[in-house]
Design a protein around this motif. Sequence first.
Motif, PDB file in Angstrom:
ATOM      1  N   ARG A 292      10.615 -34.401  48.624  1.00 46.14           N
ATOM      2  CA  ARG A 292      11.051 -33.082  48.162  1.00 46.14           C
ATOM      3  C   ARG A 292      10.282 -31.985  48.888  1.00 46.14           C
TER       4      ARG A 292
ATOM      5  N   LEU B  18      11.828 -29.002  51.384  1.00 48.63           N
ATOM      6  CA  LEU B  18      11.631 -27.582  51.095  1.00 48.63           C
ATOM      7  C   LEU B  18      10.943 -26.852  52.250  1.00 48.63           C
TER       8      LEU B  18
ATOM      9  N   TYR C 155      15.014 -26.294  53.906  1.00 48.98           N
ATOM     10  CA  TYR C 155      15.289 -25.045  53.199  1.00 48.98           C
ATOM     11  C   TYR C 155      14.301 -23.937  53.556  1.00 48.98           C
TER      12      TYR C 155
END
Length: 255
Positions: A73, A77, A81
């Motif tokens: 994760r 990120l 992202y």
Amino acid sequence: MKRAIITCLGMVLSAMMTLAHPGEVKVSSATFAAPEWEGYTNKDGTGLYWEVLKAVYEPEGIRLRLKNMPWSRAMKLVTKYRVLDGIVGEYRDTEENLLFPEAPIDVEYLAVIHRKDTGIDWQGRETLTGKTVSWRRDYDLITESDIDFTLKEVVRPAKAMALLEIGDIDFFIDEYDEIENMLAAEGLDESEYVIEDLPPGKDVFTGFVNHTKSQQLIDIYNRRIKEMAGNGELEKIYLKWEVDMPSNLLALIAE
């Protein structure tokens, strides 16, 4: 009145120029993430990695946000992202889209665990060839081009131990300390297993998002690490957490 209007226009133009060149804006905050690793990235903001980052950035007036989350994760990120500024504990030779400072933050010593009753004669790295090997998902402990074994990734080390028990895998690879902690946490008898070193140690780094803002953070990191190596501050942090310093940092201290 005209002078006031001209002054206001000047302020607006200045603000527009600042927005047009975001790389020139002084960084005031940064967010880093990593899984919770005891003694390295503790939930309370202590630990080797967190304290090194604090010592680097807080004297520069940069407010830090330190987050614990699963590795996959955190990596998404940062790289996909781009909502986090960095991830701590990555290899420089990763295929992820990251930027790196000059010096590593740690050196990682990997180990291999297998059941003693398999009778495996460990002869180093080549013993993995043709076998079934497991490590944590997205850890990429061995470069993909060098994988000559069947790989089964797991989310939790406990799952790998269950696979070892039923003979579904031959080896599990992780950091030496993590393997010992896992055996203790799962209440497993260490005498039933063999833990082998998988040399050499490998430097790990703070990886930064591939963004213009990161160059400022990296420049500060490079400068502050050298300053802290010179004034003894860096060595005190590593001694506090009883962690060996990477050779690159030791070389800076010796300069």
